[in-house]
Scaffold this motif. Sequence first.
Motif, PDB file in Angstrom:
ATOM      1  N   ASN A 169       0.841  -1.190   0.000  1.00 56.63           N
ATOM      2  CA  ASN A 169       0.000   0.000   0.000  1.00 56.63           C
ATOM      3  C   ASN A 169       0.884   1.251   0.000  1.00 56.63           C
ATOM      4  O   ASN A 169       1.912   1.287   0.661  1.00 56.63           O
ATOM      5  CB  ASN A 169      -0.901   0.004   1.235  1.00 56.63           C
ATOM      6  N   ALA A 170       0.442   2.290  -0.690  1.00 59.54           N
ATOM      7  CA  ALA A 170       1.164   3.571  -0.719  1.00 59.54           C
ATOM      8  C   ALA A 170       2.667   3.359  -0.906  1.00 59.54           C
ATOM      9  O   ALA A 170       3.493   3.793  -0.103  1.00 59.54           O
ATOM     10  CB  ALA A 170       0.883   4.349   0.572  1.00 59.54           C
ATOM     11  N   ALA A 171       3.018   2.656  -1.983  1.00 58.09           N
ATOM     12  CA  ALA A 171       4.411   2.265  -2.191  1.00 58.09           C
ATOM     13  C   ALA A 171       5.353   3.460  -2.259  1.00 58.09           C
ATOM     14  O   ALA A 171       6.544   3.337  -1.951  1.00 58.09           O
ATOM     15  CB  ALA A 171       4.518   1.424  -3.465  1.00 58.09           C
ATOM     16  N   ARG A 172       4.842   4.635  -2.644  1.00 64.30           N
ATOM     17  CA  ARG A 172       5.723   5.801  -2.768  1.00 64.30           C
ATOM     18  C   ARG A 172       6.372   6.146  -1.419  1.00 64.30           C
ATOM     19  O   ARG A 172       7.488   6.651  -1.365  1.00 64.30           O
ATOM     20  CB  ARG A 172       4.946   6.996  -3.300  1.00 64.30           C
ATOM     21  N   HIS A 173       5.655   5.826  -0.299  1.00 62.73           N
ATOM     22  CA  HIS A 173       6.227   6.118   1.025  1.00 62.73           C
ATOM     23  C   HIS A 173       7.430   5.240   1.345  1.00 62.73           C
ATOM     24  O   HIS A 173       8.130   5.484   2.330  1.00 62.73           O
ATOM     25  CB  HIS A 173       5.154   5.974   2.108  1.00 62.73           C
ATOM     26  N   MET A 174       7.660   4.201   0.533  1.00 63.06           N
ATOM     27  CA  MET A 174       8.870   3.382   0.744  1.00 63.06           C
ATOM     28  C   MET A 174      10.135   4.221   0.522  1.00 63.06           C
ATOM     29  O   MET A 174      11.225   3.832   0.923  1.00 63.06           O
ATOM     30  CB  MET A 174       8.890   2.185  -0.208  1.00 63.06           C
ATOM     31  N   PHE A 175       9.998   5.391  -0.139  1.00 57.87           N
ATOM     32  CA  PHE A 175      11.156   6.245  -0.420  1.00 57.87           C
ATOM     33  C   PHE A 175      11.406   7.283   0.676  1.00 57.87           C
ATOM     34  O   PHE A 175      12.343   8.060   0.588  1.00 57.87           O
ATOM     35  CB  PHE A 175      10.970   6.938  -1.775  1.00 57.87           C
ATOM     36  N   ASP A 176      10.541   7.316   1.707  1.00 60.47           N
ATOM     37  CA  ASP A 176      10.696   8.311   2.775  1.00 60.47           C
ATOM     38  C   ASP A 176      12.043   8.144   3.483  1.00 60.47           C
ATOM     39  O   ASP A 176      12.507   7.018   3.691  1.00 60.47           O
ATOM     40  CB  ASP A 176       9.565   8.170   3.800  1.00 60.47           C
ATOM     41  N   GLY A 177      12.618   9.291   3.890  1.00 60.32           N
ATOM     42  CA  GLY A 177      13.942   9.255   4.528  1.00 60.32           C
ATOM     43  C   GLY A 177      14.976   8.803   3.511  1.00 60.32           C
ATOM     44  O   GLY A 177      14.985   9.243   2.360  1.00 60.32           O
ATOM     45  N   GLU A 178      15.832   7.896   3.936  1.00 62.37           N
ATOM     46  CA  GLU A 178      16.843   7.330   3.026  1.00 62.37           C
ATOM     47  C   GLU A 178      16.291   6.136   2.253  1.00 62.37           C
ATOM     48  O   GLU A 178      17.030   5.417   1.587  1.00 62.37           O
ATOM     49  CB  GLU A 178      18.078   6.883   3.826  1.00 62.37           C
ATOM     50  N   GLY A 179      14.982   5.918   2.389  1.00 61.78           N
ATOM     51  CA  GLY A 179      14.354   4.748   1.779  1.00 61.78           C
ATOM     52  C   GLY A 179      14.151   3.675   2.842  1.00 61.78           C
ATOM     53  O   GLY A 179      14.985   3.500   3.728  1.00 61.78           O
ATOM     54  N   LYS A 180      12.994   3.027   2.776  1.00 66.24           N
ATOM     55  CA  LYS A 180      12.714   1.957   3.746  1.00 66.24           C
ATOM     56  C   LYS A 180      13.146   0.615   3.164  1.00 66.24           C
ATOM     57  O   LYS A 180      13.285   0.462   1.953  1.00 66.24           O
ATOM     58  CB  LYS A 180      11.220   1.929   4.065  1.00 66.24           C
ATOM     59  N   THR A 181      13.361  -0.359   4.058  1.00 64.73           N
ATOM     60  CA  THR A 181      13.837  -1.683   3.641  1.00 64.73           C
ATOM     61  C   THR A 181      12.855  -2.763   4.061  1.00 64.73           C
ATOM     62  O   THR A 181      12.360  -2.737   5.186  1.00 64.73           O
ATOM     63  CB  THR A 181      15.193  -1.991   4.326  1.00 64.73           C
ATOM     64  N   ILE A 182      12.590  -3.694   3.162  1.00 64.89           N
ATOM     65  CA  ILE A 182      11.911  -4.932   3.544  1.00 64.89           C
ATOM     66  C   ILE A 182      12.901  -6.056   3.289  1.00 64.89           C
ATOM     67  O   ILE A 182      13.452  -6.167   2.187  1.00 64.89           O
ATOM     68  CB  ILE A 182      10.654  -5.196   2.677  1.00 64.89           C
ATOM     69  N   LYS A 183      13.157  -6.857   4.312  1.00 70.87           N
ATOM     70  CA  LYS A 183      14.059  -7.990   4.080  1.00 70.87           C
ATOM     71  C   LYS A 183      13.506  -9.240   4.733  1.00 70.87           C
ATOM     72  O   LYS A 183      12.729  -9.168   5.687  1.00 70.87           O
ATOM     73  CB  LYS A 183      15.476  -7.689   4.568  1.00 70.87           C
ATOM     74  N   ALA A 184      13.881 -10.386   4.212  1.00 69.47           N
ATOM     75  CA  ALA A 184      13.533 -11.664   4.823  1.00 69.47           C
ATOM     76  C   ALA A 184      14.795 -12.229   5.449  1.00 69.47           C
ATOM     77  O   ALA A 184      15.881 -12.080   4.900  1.00 69.47           O
ATOM     78  CB  ALA A 184      13.002 -12.621   3.760  1.00 69.47           C
ATOM     79  N   THR A 185      14.655 -12.825   6.628  1.00 65.60           N
ATOM     80  CA  THR A 185      15.836 -13.375   7.286  1.00 65.60           C
ATOM     81  C   THR A 185      15.677 -14.875   7.494  1.00 65.60           C
ATOM     82  O   THR A 185      14.587 -15.359   7.755  1.00 65.60           O
ATOM     83  CB  THR A 185      16.095 -12.671   8.641  1.00 65.60           C
TER      84      THR A 185
END
Length: 344
Positions: A268-284
């Motif tokens: 949702n609202a993918a553009r907000h993934m660029f907020d700040g230095e960019g957000k991260t989604i990772k799988a561990t």
Amino acid sequence: MIAALLVNHNSPLVLAEISPAGPLEFGQVLVRVLVSGLCGAQLQEIRGEKGGPLPHLMGHEGCGIVEEVGPAITRVKVGDKVVMHWRKAAGLESPIPRYQFSESSTHYSLPATRYFTSGRVTTLATHSICSENRLTPIPADTDPALGALLGCGLSTALATVESEARWGDSVLVLGVGGLGLSLLAALDLTRPRRICACDTNERKRSPARCAGAEFINLTDEKLSGAFDLILDTTGAPSAMENALGHLAPSGRYVMIGQPAPGQPVCLNAARHMFDGEGKTIKATQGGGFRPDLDIPRYLPALAELYLDRLITHRIPLEKINTALDLVRQGEAGRVLITMSTAES
Ligand SMILES: [Zn+2]
């Protein structure tokens, strides 16, 4: 040896009398299991989401005593207490263990195939053939329950918090099951600025609070952008979709629980993934836990850990299906399976 076997997907496990199909091979170790953990991965296996042949031996976190070693073993010896873990440590990677059904089994009518194989670590049995690199020795006076937790859930939590949480973070844990409670315990040792937790089950409010977290509702709009780090144990696409908006600019979202195969996630609202230095989604994968290096490092710090906050049930192997139901219902914290031959 008695083992809990997956014979058919989406069916209760079956207790069967089995034995190793021959002498221990290169890199194999026979372990008498004291305690096994249970986690969501076993439910995924039962649902057939992880593939693999049937019948299938189960469990990937436990604590036991080494009873016999095969050729070329150097990291463990007979009598050692060991953590049984699914992550690889140093040591030999053995051939796949082979078992056979006992002719005398009174627990289970023999299937057409008498022989079957297992993964290189299994724990839902009184004994198990493990690969040397799935075992790490621990001091003899270590509580076997703590040893079992270090095989998967607690070690994943400690390693994830160590590698992902930063000083001063505001952290949200999604899901207050066994892994969620382990994460809260690990966070408690590192004391971030704010620790919150949420779960679709309102009854998880109390255990979350006991573990030092504020219990929040994901639909609370005031939480928009509130968290530097979100640790998702649920594997539920809906949780991820609802929680991503709560990620602060430059925030990190870590998937620990796995979604079912084929499940899409809507950003949702993918553009907000660029907020700040960019957000991260990772799988561990298990937080990058390195059993042979990390278990000796973690053990001294864990003396402060209240195991009873994590472990809500201790159930004998004979009642394995009751234990699985508890995990399925989402009411339990960590559920441990004890073997009737267990000694600490
Ligand atoms: Zn696990």
